[in-house]
Design a protein around this motif. Structure first.
Motif, PDB file in Angstrom:
ATOM      1  N   LYS A 293      18.508 -39.807  31.237  1.00  0.00           N
ATOM      2  CA  LYS A 293      19.807 -39.656  31.336  1.00  0.00           C
ATOM      3  C   LYS A 293      20.733 -38.779  30.636  1.00  0.00           C
ATOM      4  O   LYS A 293      22.122 -38.271  31.267  1.00  0.00           O
ATOM      5  N   PHE A 294      20.496 -39.291  29.317  1.00  0.00           N
ATOM      6  CA  PHE A 294      21.622 -38.106  29.005  1.00  0.00           C
ATOM      7  C   PHE A 294      21.060 -36.434  28.638  1.00  0.00           C
ATOM      8  O   PHE A 294      22.537 -36.254  27.992  1.00  0.00           O
ATOM      9  N   ASN A 295      20.323 -35.672  29.062  1.00  0.00           N
ATOM     10  CA  ASN A 295      20.002 -34.808  29.386  1.00  0.00           C
ATOM     11  C   ASN A 295      21.231 -34.022  30.354  1.00  0.00           C
ATOM     12  O   ASN A 295      21.315 -33.442  30.362  1.00  0.00           O
ATOM     13  N   GLN A 296      21.448 -35.297  31.147  1.00  0.00           N
ATOM     14  CA  GLN A 296      22.669 -34.538  32.141  1.00  0.00           C
ATOM     15  C   GLN A 296      23.999 -34.816  31.107  1.00  0.00           C
ATOM     16  O   GLN A 296      24.755 -33.587  31.938  1.00  0.00           O
ATOM     17  N   ILE A 297      23.859 -35.953  30.505  1.00  0.00           N
ATOM     18  CA  ILE A 297      25.143 -35.861  28.938  1.00  0.00           C
ATOM     19  C   ILE A 297      25.027 -34.031  29.318  1.00  0.00           C
ATOM     20  O   ILE A 297      25.794 -33.211  28.910  1.00  0.00           O
ATOM     21  N   ASP A 298      23.952 -33.760  28.278  1.00  0.00           N
ATOM     22  CA  ASP A 298      23.748 -32.254  27.603  1.00  0.00           C
ATOM     23  C   ASP A 298      24.109 -31.143  28.744  1.00  0.00           C
ATOM     24  O   ASP A 298      25.227 -29.581  27.968  1.00  0.00           O
ATOM     25  N   MET A 299      23.720 -31.442  30.170  1.00  0.00           N
ATOM     26  CA  MET A 299      23.653 -30.213  30.480  1.00  0.00           C
ATOM     27  C   MET A 299      26.043 -29.960  30.606  1.00  0.00           C
ATOM     28  O   MET A 299      26.114 -29.339  30.856  1.00  0.00           O
ATOM     29  N   GLY A 300      26.219 -31.314  30.771  1.00  0.00           N
ATOM     30  CA  GLY A 300      27.830 -30.715  30.695  1.00  0.00           C
ATOM     31  C   GLY A 300      28.337 -30.185  29.755  1.00  0.00           C
ATOM     32  O   GLY A 300      29.126 -29.543  30.298  1.00  0.00           O
ATOM     33  N   ILE A 301      28.018 -29.855  28.706  1.00  0.00           N
ATOM     34  CA  ILE A 301      28.367 -30.367  26.957  1.00  0.00           C
ATOM     35  C   ILE A 301      28.549 -28.603  27.670  1.00  0.00           C
ATOM     36  O   ILE A 301      29.254 -27.726  27.098  1.00  0.00           O
ATOM     37  N   ALA A 302      26.872 -27.858  28.299  1.00  0.00           N
ATOM     38  CA  ALA A 302      26.948 -26.499  28.120  1.00  0.00           C
ATOM     39  C   ALA A 302      27.650 -25.952  29.020  1.00  0.00           C
ATOM     40  O   ALA A 302      27.860 -25.226  28.611  1.00  0.00           O
ATOM     41  N   LEU A 303      27.857 -26.726  30.130  1.00  0.00           N
ATOM     42  CA  LEU A 303      28.711 -26.546  31.338  1.00  0.00           C
ATOM     43  C   LEU A 303      30.352 -25.485  30.967  1.00  0.00           C
ATOM     44  O   LEU A 303      31.409 -24.890  30.694  1.00  0.00           O
ATOM     45  N   TYR A 304      31.037 -26.647  30.001  1.00  0.00           N
ATOM     46  CA  TYR A 304      32.199 -27.574  28.978  1.00  0.00           C
ATOM     47  C   TYR A 304      31.571 -25.445  28.355  1.00  0.00           C
ATOM     48  O   TYR A 304      33.170 -25.034  28.553  1.00  0.00           O
ATOM     49  N   HIS A 305      30.896 -25.287  27.476  1.00  0.00           N
ATOM     50  CA  HIS A 305      30.725 -24.133  26.312  1.00  0.00           C
ATOM     51  C   HIS A 305      30.600 -23.300  26.978  1.00  0.00           C
ATOM     52  O   HIS A 305      31.740 -21.935  26.619  1.00  0.00           O
ATOM     53  N   LEU A 306      30.325 -23.160  28.287  1.00  0.00           N
ATOM     54  CA  LEU A 306      29.875 -22.076  29.102  1.00  0.00           C
ATOM     55  C   LEU A 306      31.943 -21.069  30.033  1.00  0.00           C
ATOM     56  O   LEU A 306      32.079 -20.447  29.503  1.00  0.00           O
ATOM     57  N   ASN A 307      31.765 -22.622  30.249  1.00  0.00           N
ATOM     58  CA  ASN A 307      33.274 -22.596  30.533  1.00  0.00           C
ATOM     59  C   ASN A 307      34.870 -21.649  29.411  1.00  0.00           C
ATOM     60  O   ASN A 307      35.238 -20.937  29.476  1.00  0.00           O
ATOM     61  N   LEU A 308      34.461 -22.344  28.569  1.00  0.00           N
ATOM     62  CA  LEU A 308      35.654 -22.075  27.284  1.00  0.00           C
ATOM     63  C   LEU A 308      34.591 -20.151  27.200  1.00  0.00           C
ATOM     64  O   LEU A 308      35.898 -19.464  27.169  1.00  0.00           O
ATOM     65  N   SER A 309      33.610 -20.404  26.836  1.00  0.00           N
ATOM     66  CA  SER A 309      32.612 -19.008  26.571  1.00  0.00           C
ATOM     67  C   SER A 309      33.928 -17.940  27.835  1.00  0.00           C
ATOM     68  O   SER A 309      34.364 -16.759  27.373  1.00  0.00           O
ATOM     69  N   ALA A 310      33.771 -18.144  28.739  1.00  0.00           N
ATOM     70  CA  ALA A 310      34.177 -17.236  29.860  1.00  0.00           C
ATOM     71  C   ALA A 310      36.071 -17.177  29.965  1.00  0.00           C
ATOM     72  O   ALA A 310      36.094 -15.631  29.685  1.00  0.00           O
ATOM     73  N   GLU A 311      36.389 -18.298  29.504  1.00  0.00           N
ATOM     74  CA  GLU A 311      38.014 -17.849  29.300  1.00  0.00           C
ATOM     75  C   GLU A 311      38.298 -16.977  27.987  1.00  0.00           C
ATOM     76  O   GLU A 311      38.728 -16.442  28.129  1.00  0.00           O
ATOM     77  N   HIS A 312      37.153 -17.764  27.059  1.00  0.00           N
ATOM     78  CA  HIS A 312      37.563 -16.065  25.719  1.00  0.00           C
ATOM     79  C   HIS A 312      37.219 -14.699  26.061  1.00  0.00           C
ATOM     80  O   HIS A 312      37.720 -14.036  26.016  1.00  0.00           O
ATOM     81  N   PHE A 313      36.777 -14.598  26.784  1.00  0.00           N
ATOM     82  CA  PHE A 313      35.929 -12.785  27.714  1.00  0.00           C
ATOM     83  C   PHE A 313      37.617 -12.664  28.913  1.00  0.00           C
ATOM     84  O   PHE A 313      37.045 -12.189  29.547  1.00  0.00           O
ATOM     85  N   GLY A 314      38.204 -13.442  28.976  1.00  0.00           N
ATOM     86  CA  GLY A 314      38.330 -13.186  30.233  1.00  0.00           C
ATOM     87  C   GLY A 314      38.574 -13.115  31.603  1.00  0.00           C
ATOM     88  O   GLY A 314      38.223 -12.545  32.542  1.00  0.00           O
ATOM     89  N   LYS A 315      38.064 -13.853  31.563  1.00  0.00           N
ATOM     90  CA  LYS A 315      36.502 -13.970  33.077  1.00  0.00           C
ATOM     91  C   LYS A 315      37.309 -15.947  34.052  1.00  0.00           C
ATOM     92  O   LYS A 315      37.643 -16.733  33.176  1.00  0.00           O
TER      93      LYS A 315
END
Ligand SMILES: Cc1cc2nc3c(=O)[nH]c(=O)nc-3n(C[C@H](O)[C@H](O)[C@H](O)COP(=O)(O)O)c2cc1C
Length: 252
Positions: free
Chosen positions: A202-224
């Motif tokens: 069950k924690f791995n699914q939480i991990d996936m949400g963390i990774a998706l949020y980091h991608l979200n931030l990265s995309a915003e940083h690169f203007g996507k």
């Protein structure tokens, strides 16, 4: 704190497990409450609640205690753990950037008085307090993480996926694998073996949400611009030993 501040926090944050026993000021706790109100969900149709409780209301189960805990509650629905990971990671980065020590913890359990603070199901918590160890990492070399090639086969996305590579995960398992292209990414989670599934499934699914949020931030940083969605074809065709979680369209 804006999303660029949170993006910058990705490269310095670390789990803090040693705390001063003194409590955070009322002003800081109020600021934390205010930022909880601004959390962005991945799946807005899933109800969530976040509660700050004092250390006395937590059974620490061998983990060192902290003066405050931030508890995440959710209704149980498809994707609810991924959603909690996505939301609470915003707090992990905010707290780290704000000078408050924090650590995701699945082992400690709230006592019944803490569980009674929400009518939703308890999911996971973050410790919070004044750190009695380094609050931040000094450089990227201090992160123990897989290489980019171990988490994706997409070419030329080093900078975009670096925050995903650095994301925290339960037992540092880093269960993510990303396929597709720089414009359309599919996120998969490693299927744990039966024994591990009991502890980290069950924690791995939480991990996936963390990774998706980091991608979200990265995309915003690169203007996507980012759009999260389910892709039926990707859901049927992941790497062997992994299950499908989410797809992301990146534009710009
Ligand atoms: C869902 C989740 C559960 C975790 N549970 C615990 C825990 O019970 N105890 C603990 O000491 N650390 C726990 N951690 C922290 C991880 O061990 C830590 O994030 C990982 O080793 C990477 O280290 P870092 O956060 O310092 O970058 C958890 C992390 C996540 C994301």
């Amino acid at each position: 704190m804006n999303s660029e501040d949170l993006y910058q926090a990705v490269f310095r944050r670390k789990s803090v497990r040693n705390y001063d026993s003194s409590t955070l000021s009322l002003e800081t706790l109020q600021e934390i409450e205010n930022s909880i109100l601004k959390l962005t969900p991945l799946y807005p149709d899933i109800k969530t609640e976040f509660r700050i409780v004092p250390g006395e209301l937590i059974k620490t189960r061998m983990m060192k205690s902290s003066p405050h805990y931030l508890l995440a509650f959710s209704e149980k629905k498809e994707g609810h753990r991924v959603n909690v990971g996505f939301m609470l990671q915003q707090m992990d980065l905010y707290l780290s950037g704000r000078g408050v020590g924090t650590c995701w913890q699945g082992i400690p359990q709230p006592k019944k008085e803490a569980l009674a603070t929400s009518s939703l199901d308890y999911q996971i918590l973050l410790t919070m307090g004044k750190p009695q160890e380094a609050l931040h990492r000094g450089s990227i070399q201090e992160f123990r993480r897989k290489s980019l090639r171990e988490i994706t086969d997409i070419p030329d996305v080093e900078e975009l996926l670096e925050p995903v590579r650095l994301a925290p995960s339960s037992t540092n398992s880093q269960p993510w694998y990303i396929t597709g292209s720089a414009e359309l990414m599919h996120f998969y989670c490693r299927q744990p073996n039966r024994l591990k599934a009991l502890f980290v499934g069950k924690f791995n699914q939480i991990d996936m949400g963390i990774a998706l949020y980091h991608l979200n931030l990265s995309a915003e940083h690169f203007g996507k611009k980012v759009e999260f969605f389910k892709d039926d074809v990707a859901a049927q065709s992941g790497p062997s030993g992994y299950y499908y979680v989410e797809s992301v369209r990146l534009e710009g």
